[in-house]
Scaffold this motif. Structure first.
Motif, PDB file in Angstrom:
ATOM      1  N   GLU A  86       5.037  13.484 -17.754  1.00  0.00           N
ATOM      2  CA  GLU A  86       4.881  14.112 -19.068  1.00  0.00           C
ATOM      3  C   GLU A  86       6.065  15.016 -19.391  1.00  0.00           C
ATOM      4  O   GLU A  86       6.519  15.064 -20.530  1.00  0.00           O
ATOM      5  N   ALA A  87       6.585  15.722 -18.402  1.00  0.00           N
ATOM      6  CA  ALA A  87       7.739  16.600 -18.620  1.00  0.00           C
ATOM      7  C   ALA A  87       8.975  15.773 -18.974  1.00  0.00           C
ATOM      8  O   ALA A  87       9.753  16.168 -19.846  1.00  0.00           O
ATOM      9  N   ALA A  88       9.144  14.633 -18.310  1.00  0.00           N
ATOM     10  CA  ALA A  88      10.297  13.785 -18.620  1.00  0.00           C
ATOM     11  C   ALA A  88      10.203  13.233 -20.037  1.00  0.00           C
ATOM     12  O   ALA A  88      11.208  13.190 -20.768  1.00  0.00           O
ATOM     13  N   ILE A  89       9.011  12.848 -20.455  1.00  0.00           N
ATOM     14  CA  ILE A  89       8.833  12.332 -21.814  1.00  0.00           C
ATOM     15  C   ILE A  89       9.048  13.445 -22.842  1.00  0.00           C
ATOM     16  O   ILE A  89       9.644  13.215 -23.903  1.00  0.00           O
TER      17      ILE A  89
ATOM     18  N   GLU B  17       0.825  -1.203   0.000  1.00  0.00           N
ATOM     19  CA  GLU B  17       0.000   0.000   0.000  1.00  0.00           C
ATOM     20  C   GLU B  17       0.864   1.260   0.000  1.00  0.00           C
ATOM     21  O   GLU B  17       0.534   2.244  -0.664  1.00  0.00           O
ATOM     22  N   ILE B  18       1.953   1.237   0.744  1.00  0.00           N
ATOM     23  CA  ILE B  18       2.864   2.389   0.760  1.00  0.00           C
ATOM     24  C   ILE B  18       3.407   2.643  -0.635  1.00  0.00           C
ATOM     25  O   ILE B  18       3.400   3.776  -1.131  1.00  0.00           O
ATOM     26  N   VAL B  19       3.863   1.593  -1.305  1.00  0.00           N
ATOM     27  CA  VAL B  19       4.429   1.740  -2.651  1.00  0.00           C
ATOM     28  C   VAL B  19       3.364   2.235  -3.619  1.00  0.00           C
ATOM     29  O   VAL B  19       3.596   3.176  -4.395  1.00  0.00           O
ATOM     30  N   ALA B  20       2.183   1.626  -3.590  1.00  0.00           N
ATOM     31  CA  ALA B  20       1.132   2.017  -4.525  1.00  0.00           C
ATOM     32  C   ALA B  20       0.710   3.471  -4.333  1.00  0.00           C
ATOM     33  O   ALA B  20       0.546   4.220  -5.309  1.00  0.00           O
ATOM     34  N   CYS B  21       0.554   3.882  -3.096  1.00  0.00           N
ATOM     35  CA  CYS B  21       0.123   5.260  -2.829  1.00  0.00           C
ATOM     36  C   CYS B  21       1.182   6.273  -3.226  1.00  0.00           C
ATOM     37  O   CYS B  21       0.860   7.342  -3.750  1.00  0.00           O
ATOM     38  N   ARG B  22       2.431   5.957  -2.960  1.00  0.00           N
ATOM     39  CA  ARG B  22       3.488   6.912  -3.297  1.00  0.00           C
ATOM     40  C   ARG B  22       3.691   7.023  -4.800  1.00  0.00           C
ATOM     41  O   ARG B  22       4.003   8.100  -5.309  1.00  0.00           O
ATOM     42  N   ILE B  23       3.537   5.930  -5.531  1.00  0.00           N
ATOM     43  CA  ILE B  23       3.698   5.999  -6.988  1.00  0.00           C
ATOM     44  C   ILE B  23       2.546   6.771  -7.612  1.00  0.00           C
ATOM     45  O   ILE B  23       2.750   7.604  -8.499  1.00  0.00           O
ATOM     46  N   THR B  24       1.325   6.520  -7.142  1.00  0.00           N
ATOM     47  CA  THR B  24       0.190   7.260  -7.693  1.00  0.00           C
ATOM     48  C   THR B  24       0.173   8.709  -7.217  1.00  0.00           C
ATOM     49  O   THR B  24      -0.517   9.538  -7.808  1.00  0.00           O
ATOM     50  N   GLY B  25       0.934   9.021  -6.177  1.00  0.00           N
ATOM     51  CA  GLY B  25       0.995  10.377  -5.660  1.00  0.00           C
ATOM     52  C   GLY B  25       1.903  11.303  -6.453  1.00  0.00           C
ATOM     53  O   GLY B  25       1.920  12.508  -6.211  1.00  0.00           O
ATOM     54  N   ILE B  26       2.660  10.761  -7.394  1.00  0.00           N
ATOM     55  CA  ILE B  26       3.524  11.601  -8.223  1.00  0.00           C
ATOM     56  C   ILE B  26       2.657  12.311  -9.257  1.00  0.00           C
ATOM     57  O   ILE B  26       1.862  11.666  -9.949  1.00  0.00           O
ATOM     58  N   PRO B  27       2.770  13.611  -9.359  1.00  0.00           N
ATOM     59  CA  PRO B  27       1.946  14.330 -10.336  1.00  0.00           C
ATOM     60  C   PRO B  27       2.211  13.838 -11.765  1.00  0.00           C
ATOM     61  O   PRO B  27       3.347  13.532 -12.147  1.00  0.00           O
ATOM     62  N   LYS B  28       1.143  13.760 -12.534  1.00  0.00           N
ATOM     63  CA  LYS B  28       1.241  13.269 -13.914  1.00  0.00           C
ATOM     64  C   LYS B  28       2.134  14.176 -14.756  1.00  0.00           C
ATOM     65  O   LYS B  28       2.809  13.724 -15.675  1.00  0.00           O
ATOM     66  N   GLY B  29       2.168  15.441 -14.404  1.00  0.00           N
ATOM     67  CA  GLY B  29       2.972  16.402 -15.154  1.00  0.00           C
ATOM     68  C   GLY B  29       4.461  16.113 -15.102  1.00  0.00           C
ATOM     69  O   GLY B  29       5.190  16.436 -16.045  1.00  0.00           O
ATOM     70  N   GLN B  30       4.944  15.491 -14.024  1.00  0.00           N
ATOM     71  CA  GLN B  30       6.371  15.163 -13.949  1.00  0.00           C
ATOM     72  C   GLN B  30       6.741  14.102 -14.975  1.00  0.00           C
ATOM     73  O   GLN B  30       7.780  14.197 -15.623  1.00  0.00           O
TER      74      GLN B  30
ATOM     75  N   THR C 261      12.734   7.762 -13.575  1.00  0.00           N
ATOM     76  CA  THR C 261      12.931   9.060 -12.928  1.00  0.00           C
ATOM     77  C   THR C 261      11.827   9.323 -11.904  1.00  0.00           C
ATOM     78  O   THR C 261      12.099   9.754 -10.783  1.00  0.00           O
ATOM     79  N   SER C 262      10.600   9.014 -12.276  1.00  0.00           N
ATOM     80  CA  SER C 262       9.476   9.239 -11.368  1.00  0.00           C
ATOM     81  C   SER C 262       9.540   8.305 -10.168  1.00  0.00           C
ATOM     82  O   SER C 262       9.231   8.700  -9.048  1.00  0.00           O
TER      83      SER C 262
END
Length: 73
Positions: free
Chosen positions: A36-39, A21-34, A51-52
Motif C-alpha cells: 500500500e505504501a508503494a502504491i 511452499e517457500i515462495v508462497a509463504c514468503r510472498i504472503t509474509g510481506i506486510p500489506k502496508g508495504q 518492489t515487494s
C-alpha cells in the motif's frame, strides 16, 4: 523406465513442492502496508509488486539454500 529416471523424477517433484511452499509463504509474509505504501507513492500495481517481491526474495534465499542442502544430503 530406467531406475535413475524414476529417482530423478521423484526428487524433482519433492523439491519443487517444497520450493513452491517457500515462495508462497514468503510472498504472503510481506506486510500489506508495504504494498500500500508503494502504491501511495505513485507506483503502479505491477511496480509495487516488483518492489515487494524483491523484498520477499531476500527472505527466500536462506530457505532455498536449506532446501538445496537437504536435497544433496
Amino acid at each position: 523406465m530406467p531406475r535413475g529416471v524414476d529417482d530423478h523424477t521423484a526428487l524433482t517433484l519433492f523439491t519443487s513442492a517444497y520450493m513452491s511452499e517457500i515462495v508462497a509463504c514468503r510472498i504472503t509474509g510481506i506486510p500489506k502496508g508495504q504494498t500500500e505504501a508503494a502504491i501511495s507513492t505513485g507506483l503502479s500495481h505491477g511496480q509495487a509488486m516488483s518492489t515487494s517481491s524483491s523484498q520477499a526474495l531476500r527472505n527466500m534465499i536462506p530457505s532455498f539454500v536449506n532446501q538445496f542442502v537437504s536435497m544433496i544430503k
